[in-house]
Enzyme design. Structure first.
Site, mmCIF file in Angstrom:
data_model
loop_
_atom_site.group_PDB
_atom_site.id
_atom_site.type_symbol
_atom_site.label_atom_id
_atom_site.label_comp_id
_atom_site.label_asym_id
_atom_site.label_seq_id
_atom_site.Cartn_x
_atom_site.Cartn_y
_atom_site.Cartn_z
ATOM 1 C CD GLU A 97 -1.890 -2.454 1.846
ATOM 2 O OE1 GLU A 97 -0.813 -2.546 1.755
ATOM 3 O OE2 GLU A 97 -2.176 -3.483 1.027
ATOM 4 C CG HIS A 130 -12.092 -7.051 5.443
ATOM 5 N ND1 HIS A 130 -10.908 -7.917 6.418
ATOM 6 C CD2 HIS A 130 -11.583 -7.079 4.135
ATOM 7 C CE1 HIS A 130 -9.926 -7.777 5.415
ATOM 8 N NE2 HIS A 130 -9.704 -8.280 4.463
HETATM 9 C C1 LIG Z 1 -2.123 -5.002 4.101
HETATM 10 C C2 LIG Z 1 -2.946 -5.112 2.903
HETATM 11 N N1 LIG Z 1 -3.537 -5.370 1.735
HETATM 12 C C3 LIG Z 1 -4.332 -5.800 0.766
HETATM 13 C C4 LIG Z 1 -4.821 -7.017 1.984
HETATM 14 C C5 LIG Z 1 -6.311 -7.967 1.834
HETATM 15 N N2 LIG Z 1 -5.555 -8.691 1.093
HETATM 16 C C6 LIG Z 1 -6.238 -9.931 2.017
HETATM 17 S S1 LIG Z 1 -4.842 -11.095 1.469
HETATM 18 C C7 LIG Z 1 -4.566 -11.377 0.336
HETATM 19 C C8 LIG Z 1 -3.321 -11.453 -0.327
HETATM 20 C C9 LIG Z 1 -2.499 -12.398 0.175
HETATM 21 O O1 LIG Z 1 -1.567 -12.752 -0.895
HETATM 22 P P1 LIG Z 1 0.230 -13.709 -0.334
HETATM 23 O O2 LIG Z 1 0.720 -12.923 1.172
HETATM 24 O O3 LIG Z 1 0.270 -14.195 -1.112
HETATM 25 O O4 LIG Z 1 -0.680 -14.504 1.041
HETATM 26 P P2 LIG Z 1 -2.304 -16.177 0.679
HETATM 27 O O5 LIG Z 1 -3.168 -15.796 1.458
HETATM 28 O O6 LIG Z 1 -1.528 -16.106 -0.240
HETATM 29 O O7 LIG Z 1 -1.254 -16.661 1.421
HETATM 30 C C10 LIG Z 1 -4.529 -9.393 0.110
HETATM 31 C C11 LIG Z 1 -3.973 -8.329 -1.061
HETATM 32 C C12 LIG Z 1 -4.647 -6.935 3.036
HETATM 33 N N3 LIG Z 1 -4.922 -8.140 4.025
HETATM 34 N N4 LIG Z 1 -3.858 -6.642 4.349
#
Ligand SMILES: Cc1ncc(C[n+]2csc(CCOP(=O)(O)OP(=O)(O)O)c2C)c(N)n1
Lengths: 325, 357
Positions: free
Chosen positions: A60, A129
């Protein structure tokens, strides 16, 4: 004219500006192939290509900080933060840089950046959220903070935000994303970014609200109307800069004001409006100004979410209290 | 031209996707231990399947599945000691079950009830962390505290591949390296961050190499091979607790379910990729190995599944029998002592709740 939802209107506004202005870029986490987790950017990458509609790494601060760089160099970036609850890593960039660039350089550099984010509670979402934090941004000089609450205003205000030479925080009430449909003409006509919208005229009391709480406010107004109480309803929409003129004019007529917002009460935007009414409208008031707000607690997980949000009943009670005076 | 520095990234694997050893197994891979690990992984999987079903029928809110991550998570959990601190993201149930978090508590949390975060695991462990990457700094801070007090404890934290793009992630690695903290950072690389593939997330060849910038040992491990995960984690943790510095571990795995129940991965993820990854998932390979050793058979498998289903059903029942929280629950934990304006609001809310009851 097509009837569209608020989220369709957001999509339409971005598509319109991408189409008509090469300097506009849309970017953020999952906005490309996936079209955004709420589908606000659905189809845009297909239509305008990966160079205009970009998936970014999950960062972000990068979304805001690179937005500052792009905007200062003549682009009109429209960045999406996936949920407003995740804006805090970007907070430093927004406050320390986006909001100040023009002032620091005495107008030499500007920051026509738009940051969009789904906003507010009531959708049974997981933790972080659902927060309503408009006051944090409204407090910062140099930023504009805008929250539409209908498809028409979403379209017109987002066009205005993208064309605005200042940085704009554009919060989209996700609870209202698909709640109502309205006719919206895709004619490229922007709405002003510095006025409140009078949604309904009335004579007994002024209801002032914005964002998702607008929904309950309108419902309360309707029920009160049936009980013989005439409500004027104002959608503030542009939280900063605040159009007190429209609000004062209305209160001059009705003599009573009830402010409704979903955010916590303490130091909320409602406090600013009430203070302005006290300063400039005190002699028009027949009763103390009432506030119906979220409580001063962390937005609870969804088992208690409904109890946190201002209800129609609480709004009606507040109106009754102002009428007892 | 002289070379200023050179790096290598070791890769660790003991069992290949077909359950065949690729090298001599470590001592920890005894019959008893492997059966225990297999049962724990199976439990996580059955729990996961149930949780998704509960969400689909409206009995749970959005849920983040850990399907395919069982080896990574259970491996992390079993390598830790109780005194270590765990700073998870939001789907590491496998590690948390090992640490004593109850299934009903996971359900409570995703069921929209904050009381689920007050779990029965070690009280010093962090709750689920939704804002990506922030947990990495919590782990670095925890590790700082352990080091400061001279305790033989380590902090373990987990992040996704997407999360390794965040600033907090780098700041935590940098701090852990600079202070030589008892810190083990894990990235569970499942190749996707919602719809963004790794190739768009980073230009790095490996995620492990991101730890090199923090000045720490790094290792990449087959995250579907629980023997490898546990071995790597145990070594990293021993090193950390002995004051020999932090480690960054990349676990290669794949999430077989959607990102969460609110997501539909078919929109962006090729089916063929998912099918190919399904062949490499962690339960198949360990089961194949214990089968080959004669330690496991169809009957035992059937009995285990029955037993675990009953255990999960009991947890669901427990979850569903918990009365919803009273409205005061959202007020009572913000300050040690409730403030006057808040107490007033609390009364309003209680009155409202009665009116709506
Ligand atoms: C600071 C932040 N930005 C955006 C989100 C929205 N979001 C939730 S999970 C996610 C993707 C996460 O991907 P990754 O780090 O690869 O973990 P995975 O869930 O695939 O294990 C996003 C963009 C969030 N939870 N926190």
């Amino acid at each position: 004219m097509p009837k569209v939802t608020l989220i369709d209107a957001v999509n339409m506004a971005m598509a319109h500006e991408l189409e008509h202005d090469d300097s506009v870029l849309v970017y953020g986490e999952d906005v490309g192939v996936n079209g955004g987790v709420f589908r606000a950017t659905a189809g845009l990458q297909e239509k305008f290509g990966e160079n205009r509609v970009m998936d970014t790494p999950l960062a972000e601060s990068m979304i805001a900080g690179m937005g500052v760089g792009m905007a200062a160099q003549g682009l009109k970036p429209v960045g999406e933060i996936q949920f407003s609850g995740f804006i805090y890593p970007a907070f430093d960039q927004i406050i320390s840089h986006a909001a100040r660039l023009r002032n620091r350089t005495r107008g030499r550099l500007t920051c026509p950046l738009v940051i969009r984010a789904p906003f507010g509670g009531g959708i049974h979402a997981p933790e972080h959220h659902s927060e309503s934090t408009e006051a944090l941004f409204a407090h910062i000089p140099g930023l504009r903070t805008v929250i539409p609450s209908s498809p028409q205003r979403a379209y017109g205000l987002l066009l205005a935000a993208i064309r605005c030479p200042d940085p704009v925080m554009f919060f989209e009430p996700n609870r209202l994303y698909r709640m109502v449909k309205q006719e919206v003409e895709d004619n490229g006509e922007a709405l002003p970014l510095d006025v409140c919208f009078v949604l309904k005229e009335g004579t007994d009391v002024t209801l002032i609200s914005w964002a998702p709480a607008m929904h309950e406010t309108l419902q309360a107004a309707k029920q009160l109307e049936e009980e013989g109480i005439s409500c004027e309803v104002i959608d503030v929409a542009t939280i900063s800069p605040l159009d007190m003129e429209t609000i004062l004019e209305s209160v001059e007529k009705t003599g009573r004001a009830v402010i409704v917002h979903e955010a916590a009460r303490n130091v909320g935007v409602g406090a600013e409006i009430a203070a302005n009414l006290a300063e400039k409208g005190i002699y028009d008031l027949k009763a103390p100004v009432e506030r119906v707000t979220g409580y001063d607690v962390t937005m609870p997980l969804f088992k208690l979410e409904k109890q946190y949000l201002p209800s129609v009943a609480r709004i009606k009670d507040a109106v009754q209290r102002t009428l007892e005076e | 031209m002289k070379t200023a520095a050179k790096f290598e990234i070791p890769f660790v694997q003991y069992l290949d996707p077909k359950g065949k050893p690729t090298q001599d197994l470590p001592k920890s891979a005894s019959k008893d231990e492997l059966l225990k690990l297999y049962k724990m992984m199976s439990k996580v999987r059955i729990f996961d399947t149930k949780a998704i079903a509960l969400q689909r029928t409206g009995k749970l809110g959005t849920y983040a599945s850990s399907l395919g991550h069982e080896a990574a998570h259970v491996g992390i959990g079993t390598a830790m000691i109780e005194e270590d601190a765990f700073c998870p993201m939001y789907r590491e149930y496998g590690a948390q079950f090992v640490r004593g978090v109850k299934m009903s508590e996971v359900l409570l949390y995703w069921g929209g009830d904050e009381r689920g975060s007050n779990f029965s695991g070690p009280k010093h462990d962090f709750p689920w962390c939704v804002p990506i990457a922030t947990q990495y700094l919590h782990a670095a801070g925890s590790a700082m505290a352990f080091k400061y007090r001279g305790e033989k404890r380590a902090a373990v934290t987990v992040i996704g591949d997407g999360g390794t793009s965040e600033g907090d992630f780098y700041e935590a690695l940098n701090a852990a390296g600079a202070w030589k903290l008892p810190f083990v950072g894990v990235t569970v690389n499942n190749k996707w961050a919602i719809s963004v593939p790794l190739s768009k997330q980073t230009a790095c060849e490996t995620l492990a190499q991101k730890g090199i910038a923090g000045g720490m040992d790094v290792v990449q491990v087959d995250g579907n091979d629980i023997i490898a995960v546990r071995e790597v984690m145990e070594q990293a943790l021993k090193k950390a607790r002995n004051g020999e510095g932090p480690t960054f571990v990349e676990m290669l795995t794949y999430r077989l379910h959607d990102h969460t129940t609110a997501d539909d991965a078919r929109r962006y993820r090729p089916d063929e990729e998912v099918e190919a990854e399904r062949e490499k998932e962690p339960l198949i390979r360990l089961r194949q190995y214990i089968n080959d050793q004669g330690w496991w058979d169809e009957d035992q498998e059937k009995a285990l599944v029955e037993e675990l289903k009953a255990e999960v059903d009991a947890a669901v029942e427990e979850y569903q029998s918990i009365e919803p929280p009273g409205v005061e629950d959202m007020f009572d934990y913000h300050y040690e002592e409730i403030t006057d304006p808040l107490a007033e609001q609390r009364e309003v809310a209680i009155k409202e709740a009665r009116r709506n009851a």
